[in-house]
Structures are given as structure tokens and as C-alpha cells.
Scaffold this active site. Structure first.
Site, PDB file in Angstrom:
ATOM      1  N   PHE A   1       0.854  -1.196   0.000  1.00 58.09           N
ATOM      2  CA  PHE A   1       0.000   0.000   0.000  1.00 58.09           C
ATOM      3  C   PHE A   1       0.880   1.232   0.000  1.00 58.09           C
ATOM      4  O   PHE A   1       1.881   1.287   0.702  1.00 58.09           O
ATOM      5  CB  PHE A   1      -0.901   0.002   1.248  1.00 58.09           C
TER       6      PHE A   1
ATOM      7  N   GLU B   1      -6.311  21.673   6.061  1.00 55.88           N
ATOM      8  CA  GLU B   1      -7.778  21.707   5.969  1.00 55.88           C
ATOM      9  C   GLU B   1      -8.456  20.522   6.655  1.00 55.88           C
ATOM     10  O   GLU B   1      -9.621  20.610   7.013  1.00 55.88           O
ATOM     11  CB  GLU B   1      -8.237  21.814   4.515  1.00 55.88           C
TER      12      GLU B   1
ATOM     13  N   ALA C   1       3.356  18.874  16.212  1.00 55.26           N
ATOM     14  CA  ALA C   1       4.206  17.961  15.436  1.00 55.26           C
ATOM     15  C   ALA C   1       3.650  17.835  14.035  1.00 55.26           C
ATOM     16  O   ALA C   1       2.486  18.144  13.788  1.00 55.26           O
ATOM     17  CB  ALA C   1       4.258  16.597  16.115  1.00 55.26           C
TER      18      ALA C   1
ATOM     19  N   GLU D   1       0.083  25.025  13.706  1.00 54.33           N
ATOM     20  CA  GLU D   1      -0.733  24.431  14.766  1.00 54.33           C
ATOM     21  C   GLU D   1      -1.021  25.366  15.926  1.00 54.33           C
ATOM     22  O   GLU D   1      -2.024  25.196  16.616  1.00 54.33           O
ATOM     23  CB  GLU D   1      -0.091  23.130  15.270  1.00 54.33           C
TER      24      GLU D   1
ATOM     25  N   SER E   1       8.505   3.568  16.604  1.00 54.24           N
ATOM     26  CA  SER E   1       8.115   2.152  16.757  1.00 54.24           C
ATOM     27  C   SER E   1       9.005   1.293  15.870  1.00 54.24           C
ATOM     28  O   SER E   1       8.547   0.773  14.846  1.00 54.24           O
ATOM     29  CB  SER E   1       6.641   1.951  16.369  1.00 54.24           C
TER      30      SER E   1
ATOM     31  N   ARG F   1       8.941  -9.654   7.078  1.00 60.01           N
ATOM     32  CA  ARG F   1       8.861  -8.463   7.916  1.00 60.01           C
ATOM     33  C   ARG F   1       7.872  -7.496   7.283  1.00 60.01           C
ATOM     34  O   ARG F   1       8.015  -7.111   6.124  1.00 60.01           O
ATOM     35  CB  ARG F   1      10.229  -7.773   8.048  1.00 60.01           C
ATOM     36  N   GLU F   2       6.851  -7.118   8.056  1.00 62.03           N
ATOM     37  CA  GLU F   2       5.881  -6.112   7.628  1.00 62.03           C
ATOM     38  C   GLU F   2       6.346  -4.773   8.184  1.00 62.03           C
ATOM     39  O   GLU F   2       6.579  -4.657   9.388  1.00 62.03           O
ATOM     40  CB  GLU F   2       4.490  -6.449   8.157  1.00 62.03           C
TER      41      GLU F   2
END
Length: 181
Positions: free
Chosen positions: A15, A140, A76, A96, A113, A37-38
């Protein structure tokens, strides 16, 4: 050879989205066996610890769809292609929070991660804050509420699980250590 290196035999992109790419690799393990491995591929991000002249931390509250709830976080955002992290930090701070920083100090970078993603966050401390006359405004599809609080108030938000993400907890730990050193 790197310690415990896993050699890629084959790689397939499953994807490709606006923010992430999902990739599955077939790898040869250090013991000679094979595995899969994903991995989530991410362009990287910045996070900013904005501190006002009266030592208030500027935070944003926003809805996080994967968690189905709102969180209070430090500002962030994702790195744009070819954009240096410090420039991203200035842009995200203004978008932000509406603040501009005269000083943007690099603190560290860390992986979010590493077991399944290559996302790296570059953490900055923003000081010398002033409100922008005409702030850039959020994306937006981004809705945030700005809040300012002391370090002690932010630590209470951790206990209340309103601050519940690693980058913000890391940032507050950094401020706490700096305050006590």
C-alpha cells in the site's frame, strides 16, 4: 556485516498512501532461515516543545482517529520532501499554534516504533515565542485547540491520560530533567 543483520531477499509494496507505505520483505535471518517483515515506511516528522516567556508549554488537543479519542500533544508534523527538519519545526509550530519562535533548538531524534516502522521524529525546543500577525493556519483536515500549561499541569494531564503519546511524554521528561539540572 551488521550484528543480527537480516538480508532482504524480496520486497513488495502492499500500500502506498499520502503519509505511509506498507512494505513486506522476505528476509534471510542470521541463522540462515527465512522470515517475513511487515514494515511501515514514513518520511519522518518533527515535534516541537514550545515554551513561552512565562514558562508555559504550548500544547494542542486534537482527535486521533486510530485511537478514537482526543489527545493533548506537543505540536508535530510530517517532513515534506526535501524540507529540512528545522524548517518543518518552524512551519508546524506556526500552523498548529499561531506562534513564531526566534530560537529553535535541536534536542534529539528518535524512532517511534522500530519494530514495524521507520518513522523518526526530530525534537526541537522553541523559545522566544510571539504570535504571528497572520499565522499559516492548520491543514484543511486538521482541527486543533491550543492550550498553555505549566510543566506541573502537563504532568497532571499525563496522570489523567489526556497526554498519552510517546513524543509528548518524552518532551515533558526532557523539560523535567532540564528543570531539575
Amino acid at each position: 556485516m551488521k550484528k543480527f543483520e537480516e538480508k532482504t531477499i524480496e520486497s513488495e509494496t502492499i500500500f502506498e498512501g499520502k503519509v505511509v507505505q506498507l512494505q513486506v520483505d522476505r528476509v534471510k535471518l542470521p541463522n540462515g532461515k527465512e522470515s517475513h517483515r511487515e514494515m511501515i515506511k514514513h518520511p519522518g516528522a518533527v515535534a516541537v516543545i514550545p515554551v513561552t516567556s512565562d514558562n508555559k508549554i504550548v500544547l494542542v488537543e486534537q482527535y486521533r482517529k486510530p485511537l478514537e479519542r482526543s489527545l493533548v500533544e506537543i505540536p508535530a508534523g510530517k517532513l515534506e520532501e526535501g524540507e529540512p527538519p528545522e524548517k518543518t519545526a518552524h512551519r508546524e509550530l506556526e500552523e498548529e499554534t499561531g506562534y513564531l519562535a526566534s530560537e529553535m533548538t535541536y534536542i534529539t531524534s528518535f524512532y517511534t516504533s522500530p519494530g514495524f516502522a521507520d518513522e523518526i521524529i526530530h525534537l526541537y525546543l522553541a523559545t522566544g515565542l510571539k504570535k504571528a500577525d497572520e499565522p499559516l493556519g492548520t491543514d484543511e483536515d486538521e482541527f486543533v485547540e491550543i492550550m498553555e500549561c505549566t510543566l506541573e499541569e502537563a504532568q497532571k494531564l499525563i496522570n489523567e491520560k489526556k497526554i498519552y503519546d510517546a513524543k509528548t511524554a518524552y518532551a515533558l521528561l526532557y523539560l523535567s530533567v532540564m528543570k531539575n539540572s
